[in-house]
Each structure stands twice: as C-alpha cells, then as structure tokens.
Design a protein around this motif. Structure first.
Motif, short mmCIF file in Angstrom:
data_model
loop_
_atom_site.label_atom_id
_atom_site.label_comp_id
_atom_site.label_asym_id
_atom_site.label_seq_id
_atom_site.Cartn_x
_atom_site.Cartn_y
_atom_site.Cartn_z
N THR A 91 4.53 4.96 -2.31
CA THR A 91 4.18 4.28 -1.07
C THR A 91 4.79 2.90 -1.07
N ASN A 92 5.28 2.45 0.09
CA ASN A 92 5.85 1.10 0.16
C ASN A 92 5.02 0.23 1.09
N ILE A 93 4.64 -0.91 0.54
CA ILE A 93 3.88 -1.92 1.27
C ILE A 93 4.86 -3.09 1.41
N GLN A 94 5.40 -3.27 2.60
CA GLN A 94 6.51 -4.19 2.79
C GLN A 94 6.06 -5.64 2.94
N ASP A 95 7.02 -6.53 2.80
CA ASP A 95 6.83 -7.97 2.71
C ASP A 95 5.82 -8.53 3.70
N GLY A 96 4.93 -9.38 3.17
CA GLY A 96 3.99 -10.12 4.01
C GLY A 96 2.79 -9.34 4.50
N THR A 97 2.60 -8.12 4.04
CA THR A 97 1.47 -7.31 4.48
C THR A 97 0.19 -7.77 3.80
N ALA A 100 6.27 -7.06 -6.56
CA ALA A 100 7.13 -8.25 -6.51
C ALA A 100 6.40 -9.45 -7.08
N PRO A 101 7.15 -10.36 -7.70
CA PRO A 101 6.53 -11.51 -8.36
C PRO A 101 5.76 -12.46 -7.45
N THR A 102 5.99 -12.40 -6.14
CA THR A 102 5.24 -13.28 -5.25
C THR A 102 4.10 -12.58 -4.53
N ALA A 103 3.86 -11.32 -4.85
CA ALA A 103 2.71 -10.61 -4.29
C ALA A 103 1.46 -11.08 -5.04
N TRP A 152 5.76 -5.39 -1.97
CA TRP A 152 6.87 -6.32 -1.81
C TRP A 152 6.41 -7.78 -1.74
N TYR A 153 7.38 -8.64 -1.59
CA TYR A 153 7.19 -10.08 -1.66
C TYR A 153 6.17 -10.59 -0.63
N HIS A 154 5.31 -11.45 -1.11
CA HIS A 154 4.29 -12.14 -0.31
C HIS A 154 3.22 -11.24 0.29
N THR A 177 4.47 4.53 4.44
CA THR A 177 5.23 3.30 4.71
C THR A 177 4.36 2.37 5.53
N VAL A 178 4.23 1.12 5.04
CA VAL A 178 3.55 0.07 5.78
C VAL A 178 4.58 -1.02 6.01
#
Length: 183
Positions: free
Chosen positions: A65-71, A29-32, A47-49, A89-90
């Motif tokens: 693998t998914n690293i979800q928002d704010g991690t 994501a562009p904000t990561a 994902w974002y942030h 999944t995180v």
C-alpha cells in the motif's frame, strides 16, 4: 552531491508503551512521523511528511500500500480504528480518519475519508472529494464531490489503470531506499 549518504531512520515514536511495527520490507520516508499503535505491512510505503498517529486506537496498513506525501492518518479515540488493506493507493495530502479502505481502494490527492466510512475493494474516491461519515463506496464505484456521491461503476478496463499505481510505488520505494543508503 554525496550519492552515498547514510539512510536516515524514519521517526517512529513510542506512545504510552505502544511502538509502531514496520515490516522490514516496508519503506517509511525519513520525514514521516509514525506514532504509537501503527502496523505497516510488507512492501508498503509511507512517503515524505506523512503523519500516522495511532495514539488512541490502531492504524493497520496491509501489504504493498502507498501512502503518498503529506497524508494524515488518524483514528477515533477508543471507538474507531483505521484499517487499510493491501494494494491501496492514498494520494498526496489526503486525510484518512477512523475509516476502512479495503484492498485495492484508491483515494485521490487531497481527498478526505471520515469516521466509519468504508471504501470497498476496488472503490475509488476522486481527488479533492470528501466522503462523509458512515458512507460506503461500493466495489468498483467512482465517487466524487463534496460531499462525495456516486458518479459511475468502473469497467474492469477503467479500474486496471488505477491498479498500476501500487506496484509502481513499491518499485519507487525501493529506489528511494537504495538512494538513501538503506540497501
């Protein structure tokens, strides 16, 4: 609203000559912020942030693998890298620090995994839990609490519900890429 906005490139930062390596089929994501010695595999999505800071050791993330928002994912200087397998999944706002998450591991929202801890294949750390340094969640085990403790061993049917998350996020990442103008 412009539905054809150009894709904003994700912030990938070189640190002391180390450039992140992102598979062309991955989504960041562009904000990561992805910094230094970080490798992200095919179909994985950051994902974002999120902040992945491989400044003093390596972070390796497998496929799908998914690293979800704010991690936040970090390492231990010169001593312990962070290794994350395939189909992991995180959840949102997790902290992953100098540990190993094997294939199909699941870390719930707001959970923390600390130095030298391991989540074996198919292991689950519940939302909000803290896995202390050096602890090992076995295959198919569900741990929860602070500090996290074994609650039960999951049946194949119970674990199957967690296995739907990784493919969902691969598909969702493709939709985000297309929506952001990246094909």
């Amino acid at each position: 609203m412009d539905t054809n906005q150009p894709l904003t490139l994700p912030p990938l930062y070189v640190f002391e000559g180390h450039r992140p390596v992102i598979h062309p089929g991955a989504f960041v994501a562009p904000t990561a912020a992805v910094i230094g010695q970080v490798t992200v595999g095919e179909g994985s999505n950051i994902w974002y942030h999120c902040v992945l800071r491989g400044d003093t050791n390596t972070i390796t993330i497998g496929a799908r693998t998914n690293i979800q928002d704010g991690t936040i994912i970090h390492v231990n200087a010169g001593r312990q890298c962070t290794t994350i397998g395939d189909d992991v999944t995180v959840g949102h706002a997790a902290i992953i620090h100098a540990c190993t998450l094997k294939d199909r591991a699941f870390v719930g929202m707001g959970a923390t995994v600390l130095d030298d801890a391991i989540i074996e294949e198919g292991g689950v750390l519940a939302a909000g839990s803290v896995l202390p340094p050096g602890k090992v969640i076995g295959a198919m085990e569900l741990w929860m609490g602070n500090p996290a403790k074994l609650v039960r061993v999951l049946t194949a049917e119970q674990r199957a519900g967690f296995d739907r998350t990784a493919p969902h996020y691969v598909e969702l990442a493709g939709r985000h890429r297309r929506s952001l103008g990246g094909g």
